[in-house]
Design a protein around this motif. Structure first.
Motif, PDB file in Angstrom:
ATOM      1  N   VAL A 130     -16.929  -8.251  -2.960  1.00  0.00           N
ATOM      2  CA  VAL A 130     -16.874  -7.512  -4.223  1.00  0.00           C
ATOM      3  C   VAL A 130     -15.462  -6.962  -4.447  1.00  0.00           C
ATOM      4  N   ALA A 131     -14.836  -6.433  -3.402  1.00  0.00           N
ATOM      5  CA  ALA A 131     -13.474  -5.909  -3.531  1.00  0.00           C
ATOM      6  C   ALA A 131     -12.519  -6.983  -4.028  1.00  0.00           C
ATOM      7  N   HIS A 132     -12.608  -8.165  -3.453  1.00  0.00           N
ATOM      8  CA  HIS A 132     -11.702  -9.247  -3.848  1.00  0.00           C
ATOM      9  C   HIS A 132     -12.032  -9.780  -5.241  1.00  0.00           C
ATOM     10  N   GLN A 133     -13.302  -9.807  -5.607  1.00  0.00           N
ATOM     11  CA  GLN A 133     -13.672 -10.265  -6.953  1.00  0.00           C
ATOM     12  C   GLN A 133     -13.172  -9.292  -8.015  1.00  0.00           C
ATOM     13  N   LEU A 134     -13.219  -8.001  -7.711  1.00  0.00           N
ATOM     14  CA  LEU A 134     -12.673  -7.017  -8.645  1.00  0.00           C
ATOM     15  C   LEU A 134     -11.166  -7.173  -8.787  1.00  0.00           C
ATOM     16  N   ALA A 135     -10.491  -7.413  -7.671  1.00  0.00           N
ATOM     17  CA  ALA A 135      -9.041  -7.628  -7.719  1.00  0.00           C
ATOM     18  C   ALA A 135      -8.709  -8.862  -8.548  1.00  0.00           C
ATOM     19  N   ASP A 136      -9.525  -9.904  -8.423  1.00  0.00           N
ATOM     20  CA  ASP A 136      -9.311 -11.118  -9.205  1.00  0.00           C
ATOM     21  C   ASP A 136      -9.441 -10.845 -10.705  1.00  0.00           C
ATOM     22  N   ARG A 137     -10.207  -9.819 -11.046  1.00  0.00           N
ATOM     23  CA  ARG A 137     -10.378  -9.440 -12.454  1.00  0.00           C
ATOM     24  C   ARG A 137      -9.233  -8.557 -12.953  1.00  0.00           C
ATOM     25  N   GLY A 138      -8.305  -8.211 -12.065  1.00  0.00           N
ATOM     26  CA  GLY A 138      -7.174  -7.393 -12.479  1.00  0.00           C
ATOM     27  C   GLY A 138      -7.311  -5.920 -12.186  1.00  0.00           C
ATOM     28  N   HIS A 139      -8.373  -5.513 -11.468  1.00  0.00           N
ATOM     29  CA  HIS A 139      -8.546  -4.108 -11.125  1.00  0.00           C
ATOM     30  C   HIS A 139      -7.682  -3.751  -9.910  1.00  0.00           C
ATOM     31  N   ASP A 140      -7.322  -2.498  -9.815  1.00  0.00           N
ATOM     32  CA  ASP A 140      -6.506  -1.980  -8.708  1.00  0.00           C
ATOM     33  C   ASP A 140      -7.453  -1.621  -7.563  1.00  0.00           C
ATOM     34  N   VAL A 141      -7.413  -2.390  -6.487  1.00  0.00           N
ATOM     35  CA  VAL A 141      -8.390  -2.238  -5.409  1.00  0.00           C
ATOM     36  C   VAL A 141      -7.693  -1.956  -4.080  1.00  0.00           C
ATOM     37  N   THR A 142      -8.132  -0.872  -3.423  1.00  0.00           N
ATOM     38  CA  THR A 142      -7.648  -0.531  -2.087  1.00  0.00           C
ATOM     39  C   THR A 142      -8.850  -0.336  -1.173  1.00  0.00           C
ATOM     40  N   VAL A 143      -8.790  -0.922   0.017  1.00  0.00           N
ATOM     41  CA  VAL A 143      -9.836  -0.750   1.021  1.00  0.00           C
ATOM     42  C   VAL A 143      -9.301   0.159   2.124  1.00  0.00           C
ATOM     43  N   TYR A 144      -9.917   1.319   2.299  1.00  0.00           N
ATOM     44  CA  TYR A 144      -9.543   2.236   3.377  1.00  0.00           C
ATOM     45  C   TYR A 144     -10.388   1.899   4.594  1.00  0.00           C
ATOM     46  N   CYS A 145      -9.727   1.523   5.675  1.00  0.00           N
ATOM     47  CA  CYS A 145     -10.430   0.991   6.846  1.00  0.00           C
ATOM     48  C   CYS A 145      -9.640   1.311   8.108  1.00  0.00           C
ATOM     49  N   ALA A 146     -10.202   0.964   9.245  1.00  0.00           N
ATOM     50  CA  ALA A 146      -9.431   0.994  10.493  1.00  0.00           C
ATOM     51  C   ALA A 146      -8.552  -0.246  10.526  1.00  0.00           C
ATOM     52  N   ALA A 147      -7.310  -0.080  10.919  1.00  0.00           N
ATOM     53  CA  ALA A 147      -6.384  -1.215  10.946  1.00  0.00           C
ATOM     54  C   ALA A 147      -6.833  -2.230  11.992  1.00  0.00           C
ATOM     55  N   TRP A 148      -6.653  -3.496  11.664  1.00  0.00           N
ATOM     56  CA  TRP A 148      -6.932  -4.555  12.636  1.00  0.00           C
ATOM     57  C   TRP A 148      -5.660  -5.341  12.975  1.00  0.00           C
ATOM     58  N   TRP A 149      -4.575  -5.028  12.270  1.00  0.00           N
ATOM     59  CA  TRP A 149      -3.330  -5.750  12.459  1.00  0.00           C
ATOM     60  C   TRP A 149      -2.447  -5.034  13.487  1.00  0.00           C
ATOM     61  N   ASP A 150      -1.494  -5.776  14.032  1.00  0.00           N
ATOM     62  CA  ASP A 150      -0.642  -5.252  15.107  1.00  0.00           C
ATOM     63  C   ASP A 150       0.625  -4.572  14.594  1.00  0.00           C
ATOM     64  N   GLU A 151       1.024  -4.866  13.348  1.00  0.00           N
ATOM     65  CA  GLU A 151       2.250  -4.291  12.826  1.00  0.00           C
ATOM     66  C   GLU A 151       2.115  -2.775  12.660  1.00  0.00           C
ATOM     67  N   TYR A 152       3.284  -2.111  12.566  1.00  0.00           N
ATOM     68  CA  TYR A 152       3.289  -0.652  12.446  1.00  0.00           C
ATOM     69  C   TYR A 152       2.975  -0.179  11.034  1.00  0.00           C
ATOM     70  N   ASP A 153       3.125  -1.023  10.029  1.00  0.00           N
ATOM     71  CA  ASP A 153       2.817  -0.621   8.657  1.00  0.00           C
ATOM     72  C   ASP A 153       1.353  -0.234   8.537  1.00  0.00           C
ATOM     73  N   ASP A 154       1.096   0.807   7.729  1.00  0.00           N
ATOM     74  CA  ASP A 154      -0.296   1.234   7.576  1.00  0.00           C
ATOM     75  C   ASP A 154      -1.007   0.510   6.436  1.00  0.00           C
TER      76      ASP A 154
END
Length: 352
Positions: free
Chosen positions: A25-49
């Protein structure tokens, strides 16, 4: 519209149907042009949040799933972001409370997505977390009833089904014709036994069947088909792509659903959209029968003998490879339903 999703765990942490649905649903909303942010626990290794994937910004609240610190950091982050609506997964309940506080600070409506597979106990804390929401969205009437049984008023629950891509259904060529198709993870809830026993009753008739899916009980089901002397007419194709599944459904005359547990019968829906006749064995913990209640090309059964009879009777119905009566389940219609809920809760609470 600016939408904040809150889900401590993503499919990178815990791959469940409910988590997949929320991210879809988050990605489908983004595809429609909506501003979508998912607040989650990071799964990536980089330092960027933050990282952006296909138009969706993933904001790492914590470096790993940690419910206390995740919930504590949410309010300030949401207050700064100032979304129009906050759409939160119910696990853990602490995240719902944190999102609720953030919604108060940001003057944003809170919506909880309850799929049914969260594995949360029936506790006072869980019930209270659901009461924080302006609306609780469920995929089926089965799950909606479970939410109401937790003390949530009927007027604050919304049912939105999973979606399918009908344009994909029309674009895929049908596979080799078979009489019966079945699809489910081959685990303890699949209940393939009912289908195999029904097909064994029909061993003197001319039929073929395709079983889609893999899992810990696949060898047992294949052995059972051999013991019933019907293995030469059943093909176990294992785990295949969405396109291959759709091709199988378009080539099948009938799709059989027998699983004991189903929060939403997504594969049955794909098969119905692909023109298959639907046969559902009723189970108390499955919502599958909901999809065929008002569908004339369908049968509801309660045991393998009735299932066998329904397979025979379905042969009198014309073979289809597409059914446009399921247009209301197309992905576009489902996204519209979510947007309608967002607008309704915003309007009802007079935040904007």
């Amino acid at each position: 519209m600016r939408v904040a999703f809150v889900s401590m765990t993503t499919t990178r942490h815990r791959d469940t149907e409910g988590t997949r649905r929320l991210e879809r649903v988050a990605h489908q909303l983004a595809d429609r042009g909506h501003d979508v942010t998912v607040y989650c626990a990071a799964w990536w290794d980089e330092y960027d949040d933050q990282r952006t994937i296909d138009g969706v910004t993933y904001h790492g609240v914590t470096v790993s799933p940690a419910r206390t610190s995740f919930a504590a950091r949410l309010p300030v982050l949401l207050a700064r972001h100032r979304p129009d609506v906050i759409h939160v997964a119910p696990r853990p309940p602490a995240a719902v409370f944190g999102a609720s506080t953030g919604g108060t600070l940001a003057r944003a409506s809170l919506i909880v997505e309850w799929y049914g597979d969260e594995g949360l106990a029936d506790s006072r804390t869980v019930t209270q977390s659901l009461r924080e929401a302006a609306a609780v969205i469920t995929p089926s009437e089965l799950v909606r009833t479970q939410v109401r049984e937790r003390g949530i008023d009927d007027g604050r629950t919304e049912q939105i089904p999973n979606g399918i891509d009908l344009s994909l259904v029309q674009s895929v060529d049908p596979a080799e014709p078979v009489e019966v198709a079945f699809a489910h993870r081959l685990d303890e809830s699949a209940n393939v036994d009912s289908l195999l026993l029904a097909l064994a009753e029909l061993r003197d008739r001319d039929w073929s069947a395709t079983i889609v899916g893999d899992g810990p009980l696949r060898d047992d089901y294949e052995r059972q088909a051999t013991d019933l002397r019907i293995d030469d007419r059943i093909t176990f194709v294992g785990e295949v792509s969405r396109e291959e599944r759709v091709a199988i459904y378009r080539g099948a005359h009938t799709f059989v659903h027998t699983a004991y547990r189903e929060y939403f019968a997504t594969e049955l829906l794909w098969a119905l959209g692909a023109g298959s006749v639907g046969i559902v064995e009723y189970q108390a913990n499955s919502s599958a029968h909901e999809l065929i209640e008002n569908h004339h090309r369908s049968f509801r059964v309660t045991d393998p003998q009735e299932l066998a009879d329904a397979i025979v009777e379905s042969g009198s119905l014309e073979r289809w490879s597409f059914d446009d009566s399921f247009a209301s389940y197309d992905h576009a219609a489902v996204v519209d339903a979510y947007l309608d809920v967002y607008r309704d809760v915003i309007a009802a609470h007079g935040l904007f």
